[in-house]
Structure formats: C-alpha cells, structure tokens
Design a protein around this motif. Structure first.
Motif, PDB file in Angstrom:
ATOM      1  N   UNK A 256     -12.924 -62.081 -50.349  1.00 24.59           N
ATOM      2  CA  UNK A 256     -13.816 -62.511 -50.414  1.00 24.59           C
ATOM      3  C   UNK A 256     -14.266 -63.197 -49.442  1.00 24.59           C
ATOM      4  N   UNK A 257     -13.146 -64.012 -48.672  1.00 23.81           N
ATOM      5  CA  UNK A 257     -13.870 -64.793 -47.638  1.00 23.81           C
ATOM      6  C   UNK A 257     -14.269 -64.061 -46.940  1.00 23.81           C
ATOM      7  N   UNK A 262     -18.234 -62.903 -42.499  1.00 23.77           N
ATOM      8  CA  UNK A 262     -18.773 -61.957 -41.942  1.00 23.77           C
ATOM      9  C   UNK A 262     -20.558 -62.220 -42.682  1.00 23.77           C
ATOM     10  N   UNK A 263     -20.761 -62.396 -43.798  1.00 27.26           N
ATOM     11  CA  UNK A 263     -22.116 -62.631 -44.527  1.00 27.26           C
ATOM     12  C   UNK A 263     -22.552 -63.626 -43.242  1.00 27.26           C
ATOM     13  N   UNK A 323     -14.109 -69.170 -34.280  1.00 24.60           N
ATOM     14  CA  UNK A 323     -12.899 -67.746 -35.210  1.00 24.60           C
ATOM     15  C   UNK A 323     -14.689 -67.146 -34.763  1.00 24.60           C
ATOM     16  N   UNK A 324     -13.891 -65.753 -34.369  1.00 25.95           N
ATOM     17  CA  UNK A 324     -14.530 -64.852 -34.776  1.00 25.95           C
ATOM     18  C   UNK A 324     -14.749 -63.645 -36.094  1.00 25.95           C
ATOM     19  N   UNK A 325     -15.515 -63.246 -36.213  1.00 23.50           N
ATOM     20  CA  UNK A 325     -15.180 -62.570 -37.626  1.00 23.50           C
ATOM     21  C   UNK A 325     -14.598 -62.149 -38.445  1.00 23.50           C
ATOM     22  N   UNK A 326     -14.313 -60.962 -36.902  1.00 26.35           N
ATOM     23  CA  UNK A 326     -12.743 -59.792 -36.616  1.00 26.35           C
ATOM     24  C   UNK A 326     -11.219 -60.738 -36.874  1.00 26.35           C
ATOM     25  N   UNK A 327     -11.061 -62.301 -36.587  1.00 27.65           N
ATOM     26  CA  UNK A 327     -10.224 -62.635 -36.624  1.00 27.65           C
ATOM     27  C   UNK A 327      -9.603 -63.665 -37.380  1.00 27.65           C
TER      28      UNK A 327
END
Length: 419
Positions: A256-257, A262-263, A323-327
C-alpha cells in the motif's frame, strides 16, 4: 499453576499434584502430551517410574527431542546422561555435554534445564511453554515437559525432559521479505495472458476465488497511462487489504505504501487533478507536510493519526532521498529497521540543530581580553576566579571576598562577561 519468567519470554509452567493430574491439553498429536502419556504408562502403581524402564535411544517418537538429567551425585550440577540428536543440533553441540553447567547459554536446551529444580520441589511432572530469541537471533516458540524418574521408587534422582519448538519470522522481517519479492517481480518482463471466464461450477472454478489462507491483493495496473484518480483507487484498494489482512500479511502495508508513493509522484506532476481530489475529500494541501494529505487520501482520514504520521514520514524520506517510483519497494526492503528505521531517519533530519554552547566562546573572549587590573591575590588551580568588590572612595573598587565552590555561578558570570 506457577508462572516462570524467562529472559525474553514468559513461560507458563503447569505442574501435576500427588495423583499426577497435569493440565497439558487434550491434543494427542502434541509431542509433550505423548511424552506425558508414556511417563504415566511406566508408573505401574509406583510414585515414580523406574529409571531402569527408560531407554531414550529406543524412543522413536520423541527420543531425538529429549534429554536425561542424572541427579544421583547431587542437584547442584546434574549430569547429562542423554541428549537427543535434534536437541544437540539445535544447540550447535558437537562434543558431548557432561554437566548442566556446560549447556550453552541462550540455547533451547537451557530453557528446558532452567525448570529442573521445580521437579524436585513439586515432585511431579511440569509442562511449560513460552518463546525466546535464540543464539541465532531467531524468535523461537517452544513447548515441553519435565518428568521425574527414580532408582529406588522414592528419591527423584533422574529427570527426563522432552521439548518441541518452531522458529518464527517476525512481522517486520516478513514484510521486508515480501517487499524484496515485489521488487524482484517488478524487474520481470510483463506477459500478456488471455483470461477465460471463471464459472463457479465450471472447470475454471479453482480460479474463481483467492485461497482462503491468503489475504486479498489489489490488482496491478498494467496501463502506464493510468490517470491520477485510477492510481488513487488502486492505492486505496491496497490500503483496504492492510485493514482486512492479519499480521502475517503485513506485507500488504508495504504494498500500500508503494502504491501511495506512486500516487504521490503522479500528483506532483498533475497539481490541478490533485487539487480536485483533495477538494472532493474535504482536504487541504499542507506545505510543511505535503505527504500528509496523500496518506489521508489513500488510507482514510479516520486512520490512526500516529500511523498516518509514520506513513507520511516514510514517503517524505523516500522523496528526500530521490527514490524513483520503481525503486520504492527495494528502498523499503533494504531499509535498516524497516518502517520504524525510516521514520527515525526522517525525524532526525527534521530535528532542529542543537544550539551551540556559548560558554567556550565566552571563555575564549575573556582569555584574549586585556586585564583591567592585577591584584596580589592567590589564584589557586582555577583558570577563572569570581571576586566580590564594593565601591570604594575616589571611584575605586575594593575586593572584599573571593567566591569559591560555586562553579555554576562562576560559569554564569563568564557567559555574561564574555557574551
């Protein structure tokens, strides 16, 4: 019933009375229950079973999980007459253990032998159960029983113990492992799969519902162009999973986090759409805490405020670290201390810097300052001396006393004079 407190856990010891009625449960599958029934079968109308009737090496059921203590030469440091293979391996014992004093500390065997004096005092079997952190740092649940044996049908000079255990993974570790799996899953190429309809009574019925022993998981968005509202809906679905799942699926919180982050990143790129979502939810942006409205949107304004603050701190620290979303999943799984560690790190960054102590600067200033006058008074071992003077004739100051033993007062004077 006696309570025995251990170093890490709280063990409940259950003792039998004169007729040996021991409340150890009714599940015959449990090893300590089978061991107790075996002990009763050896009584033969005697106060205690004869040690001559006991041969642990030939007990296939629980012999490997047992230990035999010999008190025939005293109770201070009884001998270890037998140690089962499973217990030996759990304790990491290669050489023979001859006495209780040689039992490794913080081993499972030490938890069993800690209770042996109760047998002597109660003259009856003792069952016990608890949990502790073992030598390898793993949380271990254990349950066992100690049973008296005699060589003369009167004296308790042998004790036979049987213990069973299992190693558990704590919530934080489980969540971190799940986050690592999620991070690895993200790196795999996506495969488009044609999904056939699943009829409740048809050949695809096995796919109609998630297994009952798993928490429901919100679906991934495969569409990279998903809108801000869609991302929020997906994050909320994951947050709902957190509320519905039990603690073994705490990985749902990490998930969820991850979606909330991402949101948040998508909201930063669509300020107008984000503002509309906030307005619809009756929330306002917060310049000093920009992630707080994010977690309120995702987890709900009725969520515990302490939890919301911690979730916001996690997201804020991730953004602070770039931090990137994918990371983000890997960031969570690799963080020392998990969520608590990230929250502590973020709070340390926000904590205002400690104000410098002005005493050292004041003392340096006074050292460099030219003296106003020199007096023939013994200075002693102290660098600075506090004097009391009174106004004299012709504008002169007359020193009347030296203040000693008042370090705090002297320090205050230094701060005042050198400030």
């Amino acid at each position: 019933m006696n309570m025995v407190k251990g170093a890490e856990g709280e063990a409940t010891a259950k003792t039998g009375g004169a007729g040996h009625p021991l409340d150890i449960g009714t599940d015959e599958r449990r090893m300590h229950v089978r061991a107790y029934n075996y002990w009763v079968s050896l009584l033969g109308g005697r106060a205690y079973p004869s040690i001559e009737d006991l041969d642990p090496t030939n007990i296939a059921d629980f012999g490997a999980n047992s230990v035999l203590l010999d008190f025939s030469h005293g109770v201070e440091d009884p001998a270890v007459a037998y140690l089962g293979r499973s217990l030996r391996e759990e304790c990491g014992v290669e050489a023979s253990i001859r006495q209780i004093s040689e039992v490794p500390a913080r081993s499972l065997l030490s938890r069993l032998t800690d209770h042996y004096l109760q047998i002597i005092a109660n003259r009856a079997p003792i069952g016990f159960e608890a949990e502790f952190v073992g030598q390898k740092g793993q949380n271990t649940l254990y349950r066992g029983i100690l049973m008296p044996f005699s060589s003369d049908d009167d004296t308790i000079d042998f004790i036979y113990g049987v213990i069973n255990w299992k190693v558990t993974v704590d919530d934080e570790m489980q969540a971190r492992l799940a986050a690592e799996v999620e991070a690895a899953r993200r790196e795999l190429p996506r495969i488009e799969v044609a999904v056939a309809p699943a009829w409740a009574d048809g050949p695809s019925a096995v796919f109609a519902e998630p297994p009952v022993d798993e928490a429901p998981v919100a679906p991934d968005f495969l569409d990279a162009d998903a809108g801000l509202a869609d991302l929020l809906d997906n994050a909320r679905a994951c947050a709902d999973d957190v509320g519905q799942a039990d603690k073994r699926t705490r990985a749902a919180l990490y998930r969820a986090l991850d979606r909330a982050y991402a949101f948040a990143e998508a909201a930063a790129g669509d300020p107008e759409g984000y503002a509309e979502l906030l307005d619809d939810a009756g929330l306002k942006p917060q310049a000093r805490a920009p992630m707080t409205p994010i977690v309120k949107l995702v987890f709900g304004v009725g969520q515990d405020k302490t939890r919301l603050t911690e979730y916001a701190a996690v997201l804020t620290h991730a953004r602070r670290q770039g931090i990137a979303v994918e990371g983000f999943a890997a960031f969570l799984s690799g963080a020392e201390g998990g969520i608590k560690g990230i929250v502590a790190a973020e709070r340390a960054v926000r904590r205002p810097a400690t104000r410098p102590d002005g005493f050292a600067a004041a003392a340096d200033m006074l050292r460099a300052k030219a003296p106003i006058a020199s007096l023939p008074i013994a200075a002693g071992d102290e660098e600075f001396v506090l004097l009391v003077a009174r106004a004299g004739l012709n504008g002169m100051l007359e020193v009347v006393a030296r203040v000693e033993g008042e370090a705090a007062l002297t320090e205050k004077a230094i701060r005042s004079a050198g400030g």
